[in-house]
Design a protein around this motif. Sequence first.
Motif, mmCIF file in Angstrom:
data_model
loop_
_atom_site.group_PDB
_atom_site.id
_atom_site.type_symbol
_atom_site.label_atom_id
_atom_site.label_comp_id
_atom_site.label_asym_id
_atom_site.label_seq_id
_atom_site.Cartn_x
_atom_site.Cartn_y
_atom_site.Cartn_z
ATOM 1 N N LYS A 1 -12.099 5.575 -2.999
ATOM 2 C CA LYS A 1 -11.318 5.108 -1.851
ATOM 3 C C LYS A 1 -9.837 4.966 -2.219
ATOM 4 N N LEU B 1 -5.110 2.374 7.790
ATOM 5 C CA LEU B 1 -6.105 2.602 6.740
ATOM 6 C C LEU B 1 -7.464 2.993 7.322
ATOM 7 N N ARG C 1 -1.535 9.100 1.813
ATOM 8 C CA ARG C 1 -0.111 8.738 1.760
ATOM 9 C C ARG C 1 0.749 9.946 1.388
ATOM 10 N N ILE D 1 -6.707 6.920 -0.420
ATOM 11 C CA ILE D 1 -5.498 6.275 0.105
ATOM 12 C C ILE D 1 -4.248 6.982 -0.422
ATOM 13 N N ILE E 1 -8.780 6.586 7.128
ATOM 14 C CA ILE E 1 -9.259 7.139 5.859
ATOM 15 C C ILE E 1 -10.785 7.047 5.812
ATOM 16 N N ILE F 1 0.811 -1.220 0.000
ATOM 17 C CA ILE F 1 0.000 0.000 0.000
ATOM 18 C C ILE F 1 0.846 1.274 0.000
#
Length: 204
Positions: free
Chosen positions: A163, A183, A171, A167, A186, A145
Amino acid sequence: MNSLPKKFLIIIPSGLLVAVFLLLSQMKSDEEDITETPFTDIQADQPESSSSSLNEKEQLHQMIMVDIKGSVVKPGVYEIAQDARVNDAIQLAGGFTKDADESQINLAQKVQDEMVIAVPLKNEDNNQTTVQAAMNETSEEKIHINQATQEELESLSGIGPSKANAILQYREENGMFQSVEELLEIPGIGEKTLENIRESIQVP
Protein backbone atom coordinates in the motif's frame (compact mmCIF):
# COMPACT_ATOMS: atom_id res chain seq x y z
CA MET A 1 -29.59 31.12 -106.84
CA ASN A 2 -31.93 29.35 -104.44
CA SER A 3 -29.39 26.61 -103.54
CA LEU A 4 -26.91 28.99 -101.76
CA PRO A 5 -29.21 30.16 -98.93
CA LYS A 6 -30.14 26.59 -98.11
CA LYS A 7 -26.48 25.68 -97.38
CA PHE A 8 -26.08 28.63 -95.00
CA LEU A 9 -29.25 27.72 -93.16
CA ILE A 10 -27.81 24.26 -92.40
CA ILE A 11 -24.26 25.37 -91.41
CA ILE A 12 -25.15 28.32 -89.15
CA PRO A 13 -27.46 26.45 -86.67
CA SER A 14 -24.89 23.65 -86.27
CA GLY A 15 -22.14 26.08 -85.29
CA LEU A 16 -24.36 27.84 -82.79
CA LEU A 17 -25.30 24.56 -81.11
CA VAL A 18 -21.65 23.65 -80.59
CA ALA A 19 -20.84 27.09 -79.14
CA VAL A 20 -23.82 27.03 -76.77
CA PHE A 21 -22.92 23.53 -75.57
CA LEU A 22 -19.33 24.52 -74.79
CA LEU A 23 -20.46 27.67 -72.96
CA LEU A 24 -22.92 25.76 -70.77
CA SER A 25 -20.28 23.13 -69.94
CA GLN A 26 -17.81 25.82 -68.83
CA MET A 27 -20.43 27.56 -66.64
CA LYS A 28 -21.34 24.30 -64.92
CA SER A 29 -17.66 23.54 -64.18
CA ASP A 30 -17.18 27.02 -62.63
CA GLU A 31 -20.25 26.59 -60.41
CA GLU A 32 -18.94 23.27 -59.05
CA ASP A 33 -15.57 24.84 -58.20
CA ILE A 34 -17.24 27.72 -56.34
CA THR A 35 -19.52 25.52 -54.23
CA GLU A 36 -17.00 22.80 -53.33
CA THR A 37 -14.00 24.88 -52.26
CA PRO A 38 -15.56 26.85 -49.31
CA PHE A 39 -17.16 23.67 -47.92
CA THR A 40 -13.80 21.90 -47.81
CA ASP A 41 -12.12 24.85 -46.07
CA ILE A 42 -14.82 25.09 -43.39
CA GLN A 43 -14.67 21.37 -42.63
CA ALA A 44 -10.89 21.48 -42.31
CA ASP A 45 -10.93 24.46 -39.93
CA GLN A 46 -13.50 23.10 -37.46
CA PRO A 47 -11.33 20.39 -35.73
CA GLU A 48 -8.49 22.87 -35.08
CA SER A 49 -10.88 25.38 -33.48
CA SER A 50 -12.47 22.74 -31.23
CA SER A 51 -9.08 21.33 -30.21
CA SER A 52 -7.74 24.80 -29.35
CA SER A 53 -10.79 25.60 -27.21
CA LEU A 54 -10.46 22.29 -25.34
CA ASN A 55 -6.77 22.87 -24.58
CA GLU A 56 -7.53 26.34 -23.16
CA LYS A 57 -10.19 24.91 -20.81
CA GLU A 58 -7.81 22.18 -19.60
CA GLN A 59 -5.12 24.74 -18.84
CA LEU A 60 -7.52 26.84 -16.77
CA HIS A 61 -8.37 23.84 -14.57
CA GLN A 62 -4.66 23.13 -13.94
CA MET A 63 -3.78 26.51 -12.41
CA ILE A 64 -3.13 26.72 -8.63
CA MET A 65 -2.15 29.46 -6.14
CA VAL A 66 1.13 29.72 -4.19
CA ASP A 67 2.28 32.25 -1.56
CA ILE A 68 5.90 33.37 -2.04
CA LYS A 69 7.49 35.15 0.93
CA GLY A 70 10.86 36.32 2.17
CA SER A 71 13.91 37.21 0.10
CA VAL A 72 12.41 37.49 -3.37
CA VAL A 73 12.08 40.61 -5.50
CA LYS A 74 8.26 40.68 -5.52
CA PRO A 75 6.70 38.65 -2.67
CA GLY A 76 3.02 37.82 -3.03
CA VAL A 77 0.40 35.29 -4.05
CA TYR A 78 0.82 33.97 -7.57
CA GLU A 79 -1.15 31.76 -9.96
CA ILE A 80 0.96 29.03 -11.53
CA ALA A 81 0.55 25.76 -13.45
CA GLN A 82 -0.13 22.69 -11.31
CA ASP A 83 2.90 20.82 -12.70
CA ALA A 84 5.34 23.70 -12.14
CA ARG A 85 8.40 23.59 -9.86
CA VAL A 86 9.52 25.87 -7.04
CA ASN A 87 12.07 27.41 -9.41
CA ASP A 88 9.21 28.53 -11.71
CA ALA A 89 7.44 30.13 -8.75
CA ILE A 90 10.58 31.99 -7.69
CA GLN A 91 10.94 33.37 -11.22
CA LEU A 92 7.34 34.62 -11.11
CA ALA A 93 8.26 36.58 -7.99
CA GLY A 94 11.16 38.25 -9.80
CA GLY A 95 13.86 35.86 -8.57
CA PHE A 96 15.98 35.86 -5.40
CA THR A 97 17.28 39.04 -3.81
CA LYS A 98 21.04 39.46 -3.33
CA ASP A 99 20.85 38.50 0.36
CA ALA A 100 18.69 35.40 -0.17
CA ASP A 101 19.96 32.04 1.09
CA GLU A 102 19.24 30.00 -2.05
CA SER A 103 20.80 26.87 -0.54
CA GLN A 104 17.80 26.49 1.76
CA ILE A 105 15.33 26.13 -1.13
CA ASN A 106 14.67 22.97 -3.15
CA LEU A 107 14.15 24.49 -6.59
CA ALA A 108 13.26 21.13 -8.15
CA GLN A 109 10.31 20.50 -5.83
CA LYS A 110 6.84 20.43 -7.39
CA VAL A 111 4.44 23.13 -6.24
CA GLN A 112 0.94 22.47 -4.90
CA ASP A 113 -2.16 24.53 -4.21
CA GLU A 114 -1.91 26.87 -1.18
CA MET A 115 1.80 26.15 -0.87
CA VAL A 116 3.99 28.62 1.07
CA ILE A 117 7.49 29.22 -0.27
CA ALA A 118 9.50 31.14 2.33
CA VAL A 119 13.00 32.22 1.24
CA PRO A 120 15.31 33.01 4.21
CA LEU A 121 18.12 35.56 4.39
CA LYS A 122 21.77 34.54 4.46
CA ASN A 123 23.11 34.05 8.01
CA GLU A 124 19.59 34.40 9.37
CA ASP A 125 19.29 33.15 12.96
CA ASN A 126 16.46 30.87 12.09
CA ASN A 127 17.69 29.66 8.71
CA GLN A 128 15.44 26.62 8.86
CA THR A 129 12.56 28.59 7.36
CA THR A 130 12.53 26.53 4.17
CA VAL A 131 9.70 25.33 1.98
CA GLN A 132 9.57 22.05 3.87
CA ALA A 133 9.43 23.76 7.26
CA ALA A 134 6.68 26.12 6.13
CA MET A 135 4.58 23.21 4.90
CA ASN A 136 4.98 21.15 8.09
CA GLU A 137 4.80 23.90 10.71
CA THR A 138 1.17 23.10 11.63
CA SER A 139 1.97 19.63 12.92
CA GLU A 140 5.44 18.11 13.18
CA GLU A 141 4.11 14.77 14.43
CA LYS A 142 1.83 14.11 11.46
CA ILE A 143 3.16 12.45 8.31
CA HIS A 144 2.89 14.59 5.21
CA ILE A 145 1.64 12.19 2.52
CA ASN A 146 2.99 14.42 -0.25
CA GLN A 147 6.53 14.22 1.16
CA ALA A 148 6.57 10.88 3.03
CA THR A 149 9.04 8.13 2.17
CA GLN A 150 8.22 4.43 1.83
CA GLU A 151 9.30 3.80 5.44
CA GLU A 152 7.25 6.70 6.83
CA LEU A 153 4.13 5.51 5.05
CA GLU A 154 4.63 1.96 6.34
CA SER A 155 4.66 3.32 9.89
CA LEU A 156 0.97 4.21 9.50
CA SER A 157 -1.64 1.83 10.88
CA GLY A 158 -2.83 -0.61 8.21
CA ILE A 159 -0.30 0.55 5.58
CA GLY A 160 2.09 -2.20 4.58
CA PRO A 161 4.81 -2.24 1.90
CA SER A 162 2.38 -2.82 -1.00
CA LYS A 163 0.00 0.00 0.00
CA ALA A 164 2.88 2.37 0.74
CA ASN A 165 4.32 1.66 -2.69
CA ALA A 166 0.88 2.23 -4.26
CA ILE A 167 0.69 5.65 -2.58
CA LEU A 168 4.12 6.61 -3.91
CA GLN A 169 3.22 5.42 -7.40
CA TYR A 170 -0.07 7.34 -7.38
CA ARG A 171 1.74 10.49 -6.23
CA GLU A 172 4.31 10.10 -9.00
CA GLU A 173 1.67 9.64 -11.73
CA ASN A 174 -0.94 12.16 -10.55
CA GLY A 175 1.03 14.78 -8.63
CA MET A 176 0.47 16.00 -5.07
CA PHE A 177 -2.57 14.88 -3.09
CA GLN A 178 -5.12 17.67 -2.73
CA SER A 179 -6.98 16.03 0.21
CA VAL A 180 -6.67 12.97 2.44
CA GLU A 181 -9.87 11.62 0.86
CA GLU A 182 -7.96 11.24 -2.40
CA LEU A 183 -6.26 8.21 -0.83
CA LEU A 184 -9.53 6.32 -1.40
CA GLU A 185 -8.69 6.24 -5.10
CA ILE A 186 -5.77 3.91 -4.38
CA PRO A 187 -6.64 0.18 -4.63
CA GLY A 188 -6.58 -1.49 -1.22
CA ILE A 189 -7.31 1.67 0.78
CA GLY A 190 -10.93 1.93 1.91
CA GLU A 191 -12.93 4.03 4.34
CA LYS A 192 -11.84 1.99 7.36
CA THR A 193 -8.12 2.29 6.55
CA LEU A 194 -8.48 6.01 5.93
CA GLU A 195 -10.21 6.58 9.27
CA ASN A 196 -7.40 4.70 11.06
CA ILE A 197 -4.71 6.96 9.62
CA ARG A 198 -6.62 10.25 9.22
CA GLU A 199 -5.28 11.74 12.48
CA SER A 200 -1.72 10.74 11.61
CA ILE A 201 -1.47 12.32 8.17
CA GLN A 202 -1.87 15.78 6.67
CA VAL A 203 -2.25 17.57 3.35
CA PRO A 204 -1.75 21.43 3.35
